[in-house]
Each structure stands twice: as C-alpha cells, then as structure tokens.
Design a protein around this motif. Structure first.
Motif, PDB file in Angstrom:
ATOM      1  N   GLN A   1       0.753  -1.182   0.154  1.00  0.00           N
ATOM      2  CA  GLN A   1       0.212  -0.049   0.097  1.00  0.00           C
ATOM      3  C   GLN A   1       0.812   1.298  -0.222  1.00  0.00           C
ATOM      4  O   GLN A   1       1.885   1.245   0.751  1.00  0.00           O
ATOM      5  CB  GLN A   1      -0.824  -0.093   1.283  1.00  0.00           C
ATOM      6  CG  GLN A   1      -2.219  -0.684   1.104  1.00  0.00           C
ATOM      7  CD  GLN A   1      -2.842  -0.311   2.354  1.00  0.00           C
ATOM      8  OE1 GLN A   1      -2.963   0.651   2.827  1.00  0.00           O
ATOM      9  NE2 GLN A   1      -3.808  -1.390   2.718  1.00  0.00           N
ATOM     10  N   PRO A   2       0.218   2.342  -0.673  1.00  0.00           N
ATOM     11  CA  PRO A   2       1.287   3.534  -0.432  1.00  0.00           C
ATOM     12  C   PRO A   2       1.291   4.002   0.728  1.00  0.00           C
ATOM     13  O   PRO A   2       0.355   3.618   1.960  1.00  0.00           O
ATOM     14  CB  PRO A   2       0.253   4.563  -1.354  1.00  0.00           C
ATOM     15  CG  PRO A   2      -0.545   3.689  -1.994  1.00  0.00           C
ATOM     16  CD  PRO A   2      -0.560   2.433  -1.582  1.00  0.00           C
ATOM     17  N   LEU A   3       2.607   4.716   1.317  1.00  0.00           N
ATOM     18  CA  LEU A   3       2.558   5.156   2.356  1.00  0.00           C
ATOM     19  C   LEU A   3       1.325   5.946   3.393  1.00  0.00           C
ATOM     20  O   LEU A   3       0.780   5.856   4.287  1.00  0.00           O
ATOM     21  CB  LEU A   3       3.740   5.838   2.684  1.00  0.00           C
ATOM     22  CG  LEU A   3       4.099   6.402   4.156  1.00  0.00           C
ATOM     23  CD1 LEU A   3       4.354   5.238   5.133  1.00  0.00           C
ATOM     24  CD2 LEU A   3       5.654   7.265   3.865  1.00  0.00           C
ATOM     25  N   TRP A   4       0.758   6.761   2.308  1.00  0.00           N
ATOM     26  CA  TRP A   4      -0.413   7.642   3.031  1.00  0.00           C
ATOM     27  C   TRP A   4      -1.588   6.903   3.372  1.00  0.00           C
ATOM     28  O   TRP A   4      -2.193   7.133   4.610  1.00  0.00           O
ATOM     29  CB  TRP A   4      -0.834   8.772   2.090  1.00  0.00           C
ATOM     30  CG  TRP A   4      -1.792   8.311   0.924  1.00  0.00           C
ATOM     31  CD1 TRP A   4      -1.186   7.854  -0.496  1.00  0.00           C
ATOM     32  CD2 TRP A   4      -3.030   7.903   0.692  1.00  0.00           C
ATOM     33  NE1 TRP A   4      -2.030   7.498  -1.289  1.00  0.00           N
ATOM     34  CE2 TRP A   4      -3.278   7.634  -0.446  1.00  0.00           C
ATOM     35  CE3 TRP A   4      -3.969   8.025   1.565  1.00  0.00           C
ATOM     36  CZ2 TRP A   4      -4.664   6.969  -1.117  1.00  0.00           C
ATOM     37  CZ3 TRP A   4      -5.379   7.614   1.236  1.00  0.00           C
ATOM     38  CH2 TRP A   4      -5.520   7.360  -0.113  1.00  0.00           C
TER      39      TRP A   4
ATOM     40  N   ASP B   1      -2.954   3.084  10.212  1.00  0.00           N
ATOM     41  CA  ASP B   1      -2.655   3.327  11.595  1.00  0.00           C
ATOM     42  C   ASP B   1      -3.216   4.505  12.532  1.00  0.00           C
ATOM     43  O   ASP B   1      -3.524   4.251  13.617  1.00  0.00           O
ATOM     44  CB  ASP B   1      -1.196   3.749  11.536  1.00  0.00           C
ATOM     45  CG  ASP B   1      -0.490   3.743  12.798  1.00  0.00           C
ATOM     46  OD1 ASP B   1      -0.298   2.518  13.470  1.00  0.00           O
ATOM     47  OD2 ASP B   1       0.196   4.727  13.324  1.00  0.00           O
ATOM     48  N   LEU B   2      -3.592   5.410  11.808  1.00  0.00           N
ATOM     49  CA  LEU B   2      -4.382   6.477  12.589  1.00  0.00           C
ATOM     50  C   LEU B   2      -5.622   6.100  12.949  1.00  0.00           C
ATOM     51  O   LEU B   2      -6.196   6.229  14.172  1.00  0.00           O
ATOM     52  CB  LEU B   2      -4.543   7.852  11.808  1.00  0.00           C
ATOM     53  CG  LEU B   2      -3.196   8.689  11.705  1.00  0.00           C
ATOM     54  CD1 LEU B   2      -3.556   9.670  10.779  1.00  0.00           C
ATOM     55  CD2 LEU B   2      -2.755   9.383  13.025  1.00  0.00           C
ATOM     56  N   ARG B   3      -6.247   5.403  12.002  1.00  0.00           N
ATOM     57  CA  ARG B   3      -7.566   4.667  12.571  1.00  0.00           C
ATOM     58  C   ARG B   3      -7.527   3.817  13.340  1.00  0.00           C
ATOM     59  O   ARG B   3      -8.568   3.717  14.239  1.00  0.00           O
ATOM     60  CB  ARG B   3      -8.174   3.855  11.110  1.00  0.00           C
ATOM     61  CG  ARG B   3      -8.749   4.921  10.099  1.00  0.00           C
ATOM     62  CD  ARG B   3      -9.291   4.148   9.095  1.00  0.00           C
ATOM     63  NE  ARG B   3      -9.901   4.935   7.954  1.00  0.00           N
ATOM     64  CZ  ARG B   3     -10.327   4.606   6.850  1.00  0.00           C
ATOM     65  NH1 ARG B   3      -9.595   3.510   6.205  1.00  0.00           N
ATOM     66  NH2 ARG B   3     -10.827   5.570   5.950  1.00  0.00           N
TER      67      ARG B   3
ATOM     68  N   THR C   1       2.729  13.920   2.529  1.00  0.00           N
ATOM     69  CA  THR C   1       1.982  12.466   2.625  1.00  0.00           C
ATOM     70  C   THR C   1       1.242  12.291   3.760  1.00  0.00           C
ATOM     71  O   THR C   1       0.093  11.758   3.731  1.00  0.00           O
ATOM     72  CB  THR C   1       3.287  11.567   2.927  1.00  0.00           C
ATOM     73  OG1 THR C   1       4.293  11.559   1.876  1.00  0.00           O
ATOM     74  CG2 THR C   1       2.851  10.156   2.986  1.00  0.00           C
ATOM     75  N   VAL C   2       1.639  12.969   5.059  1.00  0.00           N
ATOM     76  CA  VAL C   2       0.727  12.861   6.045  1.00  0.00           C
ATOM     77  C   VAL C   2      -0.755  13.592   5.719  1.00  0.00           C
ATOM     78  O   VAL C   2      -1.534  13.188   6.094  1.00  0.00           O
ATOM     79  CB  VAL C   2       1.205  13.324   7.306  1.00  0.00           C
ATOM     80  CG1 VAL C   2       0.244  13.591   8.564  1.00  0.00           C
ATOM     81  CG2 VAL C   2       2.440  12.550   7.751  1.00  0.00           C
TER      82      VAL C   2
ATOM     83  N   GLU D   1       6.828  11.637  13.101  1.00  0.00           N
ATOM     84  CA  GLU D   1       6.657  10.398  13.504  1.00  0.00           C
ATOM     85  C   GLU D   1       6.888   9.254  12.649  1.00  0.00           C
ATOM     86  O   GLU D   1       7.275   8.147  12.981  1.00  0.00           O
ATOM     87  CB  GLU D   1       5.300  10.200  14.301  1.00  0.00           C
ATOM     88  CG  GLU D   1       4.893   9.111  15.111  1.00  0.00           C
ATOM     89  CD  GLU D   1       3.402   9.202  15.435  1.00  0.00           C
ATOM     90  OE1 GLU D   1       2.884   8.135  15.552  1.00  0.00           O
ATOM     91  OE2 GLU D   1       2.998  10.372  16.064  1.00  0.00           O
ATOM     92  N   TYR D   2       6.152   9.443  11.357  1.00  0.00           N
ATOM     93  CA  TYR D   2       6.189   8.668  10.572  1.00  0.00           C
ATOM     94  C   TYR D   2       7.243   8.568   9.529  1.00  0.00           C
ATOM     95  O   TYR D   2       7.365   7.908   8.585  1.00  0.00           O
ATOM     96  CB  TYR D   2       4.791   8.594   9.711  1.00  0.00           C
ATOM     97  CG  TYR D   2       3.587   8.236  10.357  1.00  0.00           C
ATOM     98  CD1 TYR D   2       3.435   6.936  10.908  1.00  0.00           C
ATOM     99  CD2 TYR D   2       2.848   9.127  11.118  1.00  0.00           C
ATOM    100  CE1 TYR D   2       2.141   6.349  11.362  1.00  0.00           C
ATOM    101  CE2 TYR D   2       1.529   8.636  11.731  1.00  0.00           C
ATOM    102  CZ  TYR D   2       1.414   7.402  12.016  1.00  0.00           C
ATOM    103  OH  TYR D   2       0.438   7.056  12.689  1.00  0.00           O
TER     104      TYR D   2
END
Length: 75
Positions: free
Chosen positions: A5-8, A14-16, A46-47, A39-40
């Motif tokens: 998967q793309p990083l975004w 991960d946020l979910r 991207t974030v 952090e990422y």
C-alpha cells in the motif's frame, strides 16, 4: 511479489487503529501534521493526504487555526 500500500494509506490505517484503540479518543486533537510527519518519518504532504482522506470521510474534523480533531460521530 505482494502489492504494498502507498505510505499515505498505511498512515491512514494506523491513525484509524489508534482512534479505535482510544489513543486518540473522540473529540481529541491530533498532533500537528508536521509532528506526525516526523513520527512517520515522511513528508508533511504524505501525512496531509492521509489526514485529508479522513476529513473527507468524516472521521476527522479540520478546524482552521485550531488543528485536526477526531470526529465525535465519524468513528
């Protein structure tokens, strides 16, 4: 070779997971995009893409000048 998967999307997922686990409860403010990027270990763009998709889906709420908050009803 499996598709990665793309990083975004990984950040979004991960946020979910952190929201579901109560690390970021409903109504809480997320760290700034810049802090999340640190952090990422990625760019703020991207974030921002991960966060924007969550805002569009109603999981997060962006408040100009105040930050990004976990939706009370979108989780």
């Amino acid at each position: 070779m499996p598709y990665e998967q793309p990083l975004w999307r990984q950040i979004r997922d991960d946020l979910r997971a952190k929201i579901k686990a109560g690390i970021y409860p409903a109504g809480s403010k997320l760290p700034s995009v810049r802090l999340l990027a640190d952090e990422y270990d990625t760019s703020h763009m991207t974030v921002r893409r991960a966060v924007d998709t969550m805002i569009e889906s109603g999981e997060l709420i962006g408040r100009a000048g105040r930050g990004i908050f976990v939706s009370e009803t979108g989780t």
